[in-house]
Design a protein around this motif. Structure first.
Motif, PDB file in Angstrom:
ATOM      1  N   ILE A   7       0.769  -1.223  -0.037  1.00 16.32           N
ATOM      2  CA  ILE A   7      -0.098  -0.079  -0.017  1.00 16.32           C
ATOM      3  C   ILE A   7       1.141   1.196   0.017  1.00 16.32           C
ATOM      4  O   ILE A   7       2.009   1.208   0.446  1.00 16.32           O
ATOM      5  CB  ILE A   7      -0.872  -0.046   1.289  1.00 16.32           C
ATOM      6  CG1 ILE A   7      -0.236   0.077   2.540  1.00 16.32           C
ATOM      7  CG2 ILE A   7      -1.821  -1.087   1.147  1.00 16.32           C
ATOM      8  CD1 ILE A   7      -1.008   0.119   3.531  1.00 16.32           C
ATOM      9  N   THR A   8       0.411   2.561  -0.362  1.00 12.20           N
ATOM     10  CA  THR A   8       1.117   3.596  -0.614  1.00 12.20           C
ATOM     11  C   THR A   8       1.011   4.166   0.969  1.00 12.20           C
ATOM     12  O   THR A   8       0.153   3.742   1.744  1.00 12.20           O
ATOM     13  CB  THR A   8       0.393   4.446  -1.624  1.00 12.20           C
ATOM     14  OG1 THR A   8      -1.096   4.721  -1.098  1.00 12.20           O
ATOM     15  CG2 THR A   8       0.222   3.940  -3.043  1.00 12.20           C
ATOM     16  N   ARG A   9       1.929   5.125   0.999  1.00  8.10           N
ATOM     17  CA  ARG A   9       1.774   6.101   2.353  1.00  8.10           C
ATOM     18  C   ARG A   9       0.415   6.396   2.528  1.00  8.10           C
ATOM     19  O   ARG A   9       0.036   6.534   3.829  1.00  8.10           O
ATOM     20  CB  ARG A   9       3.130   7.019   2.427  1.00  8.10           C
ATOM     21  CG  ARG A   9       2.938   7.893   3.698  1.00  8.10           C
ATOM     22  CD  ARG A   9       4.171   8.870   3.673  1.00  8.10           C
ATOM     23  NE  ARG A   9       5.044   8.182   3.549  1.00  8.10           N
ATOM     24  CZ  ARG A   9       6.413   9.113   3.727  1.00  8.10           C
ATOM     25  NH1 ARG A   9       6.329  10.241   3.714  1.00  8.10           N
ATOM     26  NH2 ARG A   9       7.565   8.542   3.849  1.00  8.10           N
ATOM     27  N   THR A  10      -0.085   7.206   1.590  1.00  8.62           N
ATOM     28  CA  THR A  10      -1.422   7.657   1.720  1.00  8.62           C
ATOM     29  C   THR A  10      -2.657   6.532   2.211  1.00  8.62           C
ATOM     30  O   THR A  10      -3.296   6.731   3.065  1.00  8.62           O
ATOM     31  CB  THR A  10      -1.963   8.230   0.591  1.00  8.62           C
ATOM     32  OG1 THR A  10      -1.049   9.298   0.063  1.00  8.62           O
ATOM     33  CG2 THR A  10      -3.323   8.993   0.646  1.00  8.62           C
ATOM     34  N   GLN A  11      -2.383   5.298   1.555  1.00 11.12           N
ATOM     35  CA  GLN A  11      -3.310   4.400   1.985  1.00 11.12           C
ATOM     36  C   GLN A  11      -2.980   4.005   3.280  1.00 11.12           C
ATOM     37  O   GLN A  11      -4.086   3.774   4.079  1.00 11.12           O
ATOM     38  CB  GLN A  11      -3.380   3.247   0.962  1.00 11.12           C
ATOM     39  CG  GLN A  11      -3.768   3.479  -0.499  1.00 11.12           C
ATOM     40  CD  GLN A  11      -3.394   2.546  -1.540  1.00 11.12           C
ATOM     41  OE1 GLN A  11      -2.173   1.858  -1.337  1.00 11.12           O
ATOM     42  NE2 GLN A  11      -4.354   2.177  -2.427  1.00 11.12           N
ATOM     43  N   ALA A  12      -1.734   3.737   3.610  1.00  8.08           N
ATOM     44  CA  ALA A  12      -1.563   3.265   5.031  1.00  8.08           C
ATOM     45  C   ALA A  12      -1.865   4.286   6.174  1.00  8.08           C
ATOM     46  O   ALA A  12      -2.294   3.886   7.334  1.00  8.08           O
ATOM     47  CB  ALA A  12       0.368   3.198   5.265  1.00  8.08           C
ATOM     48  N   ARG A  13      -1.944   5.783   5.828  1.00 10.42           N
ATOM     49  CA  ARG A  13      -2.517   6.824   6.773  1.00 10.42           C
ATOM     50  C   ARG A  13      -4.037   6.412   6.913  1.00 10.42           C
ATOM     51  O   ARG A  13      -4.466   6.615   8.132  1.00 10.42           O
ATOM     52  CB  ARG A  13      -2.223   8.042   6.275  1.00 10.42           C
ATOM     53  CG  ARG A  13      -0.436   8.472   6.370  1.00 10.42           C
ATOM     54  CD  ARG A  13      -0.336   9.751   5.747  1.00 10.42           C
ATOM     55  NE  ARG A  13       1.010  10.076   5.866  1.00 10.42           N
ATOM     56  CZ  ARG A  13       1.626  11.204   5.437  1.00 10.42           C
ATOM     57  NH1 ARG A  13       1.044  11.916   4.580  1.00 10.42           N
ATOM     58  NH2 ARG A  13       2.912  11.384   5.816  1.00 10.42           N
ATOM     59  N   LEU A  60       3.698   2.694   6.300  1.00 10.41           N
ATOM     60  CA  LEU A  60       3.907   4.416   6.986  1.00 10.41           C
ATOM     61  C   LEU A  60       5.108   4.877   6.711  1.00 10.41           C
ATOM     62  O   LEU A  60       5.523   6.041   6.924  1.00 10.41           O
ATOM     63  CB  LEU A  60       3.497   4.534   8.406  1.00 10.41           C
ATOM     64  CG  LEU A  60       1.719   3.963   8.683  1.00 10.41           C
ATOM     65  CD1 LEU A  60       1.712   3.944  10.217  1.00 10.41           C
ATOM     66  CD2 LEU A  60       1.099   5.104   8.218  1.00 10.41           C
ATOM     67  N   GLY A  61       6.366   4.124   6.410  1.00 14.01           N
ATOM     68  CA  GLY A  61       7.434   4.383   6.313  1.00 14.01           C
ATOM     69  C   GLY A  61       7.591   5.242   4.994  1.00 14.01           C
ATOM     70  O   GLY A  61       7.128   5.280   4.154  1.00 14.01           O
ATOM     71  N   ASP A  62       8.939   5.691   4.968  1.00 19.14           N
ATOM     72  CA  ASP A  62       9.433   6.345   3.705  1.00 19.14           C
ATOM     73  C   ASP A  62       9.848   5.300   2.528  1.00 19.14           C
ATOM     74  O   ASP A  62      10.758   4.327   2.540  1.00 19.14           O
ATOM     75  CB  ASP A  62      10.636   7.192   3.740  1.00 19.14           C
ATOM     76  CG  ASP A  62      10.989   8.034   2.610  1.00 19.14           C
ATOM     77  OD1 ASP A  62      11.757   9.062   2.970  1.00 19.14           O
ATOM     78  OD2 ASP A  62      10.246   8.022   1.772  1.00 19.14           O
ATOM     79  N   HIS A  63       8.987   5.214   1.406  1.00 15.89           N
ATOM     80  CA  HIS A  63       9.217   4.142   0.381  1.00 15.89           C
ATOM     81  C   HIS A  63      10.284   4.757  -0.724  1.00 15.89           C
ATOM     82  O   HIS A  63      10.674   4.203  -1.562  1.00 15.89           O
ATOM     83  CB  HIS A  63       7.958   4.049  -0.508  1.00 15.89           C
ATOM     84  CG  HIS A  63       6.953   3.408   0.464  1.00 15.89           C
ATOM     85  ND1 HIS A  63       6.998   2.123   0.613  1.00 15.89           N
ATOM     86  CD2 HIS A  63       5.797   3.908   1.144  1.00 15.89           C
ATOM     87  CE1 HIS A  63       6.128   1.492   1.048  1.00 15.89           C
ATOM     88  NE2 HIS A  63       5.232   2.557   1.602  1.00 15.89           N
TER      89      HIS A  63
END
Length: 376
Positions: free
Chosen positions: A19-25, A359-362
């Motif tokens: 999942i992307t960071r936005t999705q994780a949030r 949530l980490g930096d991808h």
């Protein structure tokens, strides 16, 4: 692109993998809301307290004693509706509307069998549910240790179903049958699951909510034959309820007391509290217990599998039902989903790890090495 970490317990990556960071949030926000809603249990009224005083034993087990009295009356040759209405009046239970009187299926079955045989049957049903989930989890959790933990969590949910003093309780049987039905369901093999669910509904009509959710899922997946199967099971229940209404109408009196209704509006926290109290989580501090229930629900959402989607939908449906309509003294409605809910904790391990990764930096720094030769 970052490499997706290997699953920890699951055979395949969880729903939160990649999942992307936005999705994780968004997932994190949903999890926080879920945890906060569950934590509201600490300010939600609880079921009537069991005193454990021998002098109050009858009132503590009033519902069970009523059902046992009805079984004894039918075993003695009485008509179910005459016996049930008389017992409910005698013990101060409402007789109106007709849903205050249980379907006769379980009482007739228990009246026809010795009590020891009935106890053996409930044990066999629990064993069948354990065996069915063992088979179902073999592909989801390929390593023995996580699979045994998941089965232990199922055992924590089934523990109350093994109490011999509750064998006359309808939700015990219906909840076990729903748990077994869910384990038996397959995308390409659903006939047996429908048959087991039909048995659950004929014992306790609130199991119809499970069948309705499964029918909706079949409709959404485009499986017309399965949808017809669930509709047939619901049609059978409709016939049984109509016959039940007729039998009740022959014994009800105009002056019979009416039930208090179902408008508890106790909230989601009451649902997680009921699951905690109806499982092996009961001895834990309340906040810890309801938090584990919330994480189990998150775990079902994390498992990328059609069974998980259906289980999550069933849990959500009963959570809504209990949150809106359950009274404190009818908390046992939670038995319809409590036996299998805690299995979700086994799936939450991968889900939580993948959420943290998401949530980490991808972003990654890619270093390339080139060799420059003469003339190049």
């Amino acid at each position: 692109m970052a490499r997706t970490p290997d699953p920890i317990w699951l055979a395949n990556p969880s729903r939160l993998a990649r999942i992307t960071r936005t999705q994780a949030r968004l997932w994190l926000i949903a999890l926080i809301v879920l945890l906060l809603a569950s934590a509201s249990a600490v300010v939600t009224p609880g079921p009537p307290v069991v005193s454990h005083d021998p002098a109050s034993a009858a009132s503590d087990r009033a519902d069970v004693l009523l059902y046992q009295q009805i079984v004894a009356g039918v075993r003695g040759g009485g008509n179910y509706y005459a016996v049930a209405s008389s017992a409910q009046r005698q013990n101060g239970y409402p007789v109106r509307p007709f849903v205050t009187m249980r379907l006769p299926t379980l009482a007739l079955l228990q009246a026809a069998l010795p009590n020891k045989v009935t106890i053996v049957l409930i044990y066999c049903l629990a064993a069948a549910a354990m065996a069915a989930w063992f088979v179902r989890l073999r592909t989801a959790l390929p390593r023995p240790a996580p699979r045994m933990i998941a089965l232990a969590l199922l055992g924590c949910g089934l523990l109350i179903c093994l109490r011999t003093d509750l064998v006359a309780f309808h939700e015990i049987w219906a909840g076990l049958l729903v748990t077994l039905s869910l384990a038996l369901w397959r995308k390409d093999a659903w006939t047996l699951a429908i048959g087991v669910a039909a048995c659950a509904m004929l014992i306790r009509e609130t199991a119809a909510l499970y069948a309705i959710i499964m029918a909706i899922a079949a409709l959404m997946s485009g499986n017309r034959r399965e949808l017809l199967g669930w509709c047939a099971a619901l049609g059978l229940l409709s016939v049984a309820v109509a016959a039940h209404y007729y039998g009740w109408s022959l014994v009800v009196r105009p002056d019979d007391p009416a039930g208090p209704g179902w408008s508890g509006m106790l909230g989601f926290g009451f649902f997680t509290k009921t699951v905690t109290l109806l499982t092996a989580l009961a001895p834990l501090p309340e906040l810890l217990g309801v938090t584990l229930v919330a994480l189990a629900i998150f775990g079902w959402a994390s498992w990328r599998d059609p069974t998980a989607i259906r289980a999550l939908a069933v849990i959500a449906a009963y959570a809504l039902l209990i949150s809106l309509f359950c009274r404190t003294d009818t908390y046992y409605w939670g038995l319809m989903v409590a036996p299998f809910t805690l299995i979700g904790l086994a799936f939450s391990i991968d889900g939580l790890r993948d959420l943290i990764v998401g949530l980490g930096d991808h972003r990654r720094v890619i270093v390339t090495k080139t060799a420059l030769g003469d003339g190049q």
